[in-house]
Scaffold this active site. Structure first.
Site, PDB file in Angstrom:
ATOM      1  N   HIS A   4       0.656  -1.450  -0.086  1.00  0.00           N
ATOM      2  CA  HIS A   4      -0.136  -0.063  -0.166  1.00  0.00           C
ATOM      3  C   HIS A   4       0.979   1.380  -0.212  1.00  0.00           C
ATOM      4  O   HIS A   4       0.560   2.165  -0.593  1.00  0.00           O
ATOM      5  CB  HIS A   4      -0.991  -0.016   1.184  1.00  0.00           C
ATOM      6  CG  HIS A   4      -1.893  -1.221   1.235  1.00  0.00           C
ATOM      7  ND1 HIS A   4      -2.578  -1.650   2.264  1.00  0.00           N
ATOM      8  CD2 HIS A   4      -1.978  -2.074   0.204  1.00  0.00           C
ATOM      9  CE1 HIS A   4      -3.177  -2.641   1.895  1.00  0.00           C
ATOM     10  NE2 HIS A   4      -3.224  -3.002   0.570  1.00  0.00           N
ATOM     11  N   HIS A  57      -9.596  -1.306  -4.432  1.00  0.00           N
ATOM     12  CA  HIS A  57      -8.433  -1.850  -3.796  1.00  0.00           C
ATOM     13  C   HIS A  57      -7.586  -2.950  -4.737  1.00  0.00           C
ATOM     14  O   HIS A  57      -6.375  -2.685  -4.671  1.00  0.00           O
ATOM     15  CB  HIS A  57      -8.994  -2.504  -2.420  1.00  0.00           C
ATOM     16  CG  HIS A  57      -7.782  -2.869  -1.806  1.00  0.00           C
ATOM     17  ND1 HIS A  57      -6.946  -1.887  -0.915  1.00  0.00           N
ATOM     18  CD2 HIS A  57      -6.862  -3.849  -1.380  1.00  0.00           C
ATOM     19  CE1 HIS A  57      -5.994  -2.401  -0.362  1.00  0.00           C
ATOM     20  NE2 HIS A  57      -5.837  -3.679  -0.576  1.00  0.00           N
ATOM     21  N   ASP A  91      -3.578  -2.476  -5.186  1.00  0.00           N
ATOM     22  CA  ASP A  91      -2.748  -3.626  -4.815  1.00  0.00           C
ATOM     23  C   ASP A  91      -1.718  -3.890  -6.210  1.00  0.00           C
ATOM     24  O   ASP A  91      -0.490  -3.854  -6.305  1.00  0.00           O
ATOM     25  CB  ASP A  91      -3.347  -4.863  -4.406  1.00  0.00           C
ATOM     26  CG  ASP A  91      -3.548  -4.755  -2.970  1.00  0.00           C
ATOM     27  OD1 ASP A  91      -3.057  -4.136  -2.423  1.00  0.00           O
ATOM     28  OD2 ASP A  91      -4.320  -5.817  -2.750  1.00  0.00           O
ATOM     29  N   HIS A 138      -1.502 -10.904  -5.189  1.00  0.00           N
ATOM     30  CA  HIS A 138      -0.094 -10.347  -5.453  1.00  0.00           C
ATOM     31  C   HIS A 138       0.973 -11.344  -5.980  1.00  0.00           C
ATOM     32  O   HIS A 138       1.767 -11.052  -6.791  1.00  0.00           O
ATOM     33  CB  HIS A 138       0.189 -10.385  -3.711  1.00  0.00           C
ATOM     34  CG  HIS A 138      -0.217  -9.173  -2.823  1.00  0.00           C
ATOM     35  ND1 HIS A 138      -0.402  -7.847  -3.376  1.00  0.00           N
ATOM     36  CD2 HIS A 138      -1.339  -9.273  -1.835  1.00  0.00           C
ATOM     37  CE1 HIS A 138      -0.989  -7.116  -2.704  1.00  0.00           C
ATOM     38  NE2 HIS A 138      -1.684  -7.953  -1.595  1.00  0.00           N
TER      39      HIS A 138
HETATM   40 ZN   LIG Z   1      -3.961  -4.400  -0.355  1.00  0.00          ZN
END
Ligand SMILES: [Zn+2]
Length: 297
Positions: free
Chosen positions: A83, A244, A248, A271
């Site tokens: 973040h 969000h 990311d 991720h």
């Molecule tokens: Zn995140």
């Protein structure tokens, strides 16, 4: 793919300080955001350990982790940097040193907004060197066994555009969401930075049983019940989740160490896949290099 250098590098005008707790480790942490010379890149520094090691925030220093982005070097690591990386990349800050007195970046409210506010109040200034940019000409694609994909391709726009499709199917507590956004400092600050991390109630129980998130409450992020309702909190936008995920994505792809001029198209990417596409862009097949040569703690 070719490198171009159309714009000047930037850093912050003066130091800024932030403090909070790490979501995973539960440790209190204070972060000093410091200006850095041109061509430094984004560098984290652990000042709570001997020799105060520096860890560059690039893919070479990535450590294996679940549900977050962790870098390490010289036997130490910094947890959950994504973040902060998103805030820096979103605002176009090329050079910054982030000093921490604990192993994890503060989670704040699960978004990038407190970091964006700190960077904006510190002020962003241009430097003499040109920024490092990847202008994508040939598409690069990464996928996983679940069918999630991420593609980085050419864009006619001058900057970076991100399209994200978030559809976890009939079991998902929320309806499918999709969004395309041109990432500029203004759109990042106003349309993405506020979007918070989200988890399922069942996932929280599993994380806490493994010792994670002991100090995190449902007010600190979005926790969905299986019926789609949110526990002790309210959404900041109906499509906060996809916003969000874009946040990311921007933070993880910043591990490339270059600004991206291209169109990122992601379908349920997380991720792990975001990290994989960075390696694909760099043509690096090996999952680990510098980070695995040191024992991270
Ligand atoms: Zn995140």
């Amino acid at each position: 793919m070719s490198k171009t250098s159309p714009q000047p590098q930037t850093t912050i005008a003066r130091p800024a300080c932030l403090s909070g707790i790490g979501f995973f480790t539960g440790t209190d942490v204070t972060v000093q955001l410091l200006p850095a010379d041109e061509n430094t890149g984004i560098v984290f520094q652990r000042i709570d350990v001997p020799d105060k090691p520096l860890i560059p925030a690039t893919i070479e220093y990535l450590l294996p982790s679940h549900r977050r982005t962790v870098i390490g070097a010289h036997g130490v690591s910094v947890e959950m940097i994504e973040h902060a990386m998103a805030a820096l990349a979103g605002l176009g800050v090329d050079n910054c040193r982030l000093q921490l007195d604990a192993p994890e970046f503060p989670g704040f409210d699960g978004s990038s907004k407190p970091i964006v506010d700190a960077l904006l109040s510190a002020g962003i200034v241009t430097q003499s060197a040109s920024c490092k940019t990847f202008r994508v000409t040939d598409s690069v694609v990464a996928s996983d066994a679940s069918g999630a994909t991420i593609t980085v391709g050419h864009s006619d726009q001058p900057g970076c555009v991100v399209s994200f499709e978030l559809d976890y199917g009939p079991e998902s507590p929320f309806a499918a969401q999709s969004l395309t956004i041109e990432v500029t400092p203004e759109t990042f600050a106003n349309q993405l930075a506020f979007a918070r991390t989200f988890v399922l109630e069942a996932e929280v129980a599993a994380l806490k049983s493994r010792g994670y998130g002991q100090r995190v409450t449902p007010q600190d992020l979005i926790v969905f019940r299986s019926d789609g309702s949110v526990i002790d909190n309210e959404l900041r936008a109906t499509d906060e989740c996809v916003r969000h995920k874009i946040l990311d994505c921007i933070g993880d792809l910043a591990l490339l160490g270059h600004r991206i001029h291209g169109h990122i198209v992601a379908i349920r990417s997380g991720h792990e896949l975001n990290h994989k596409i960075v390696r694909c862009i760099l043509g690096t097949k090996a999952p680990m290099t510098k980070a695995t040569m040191t024992k991270a703690a």
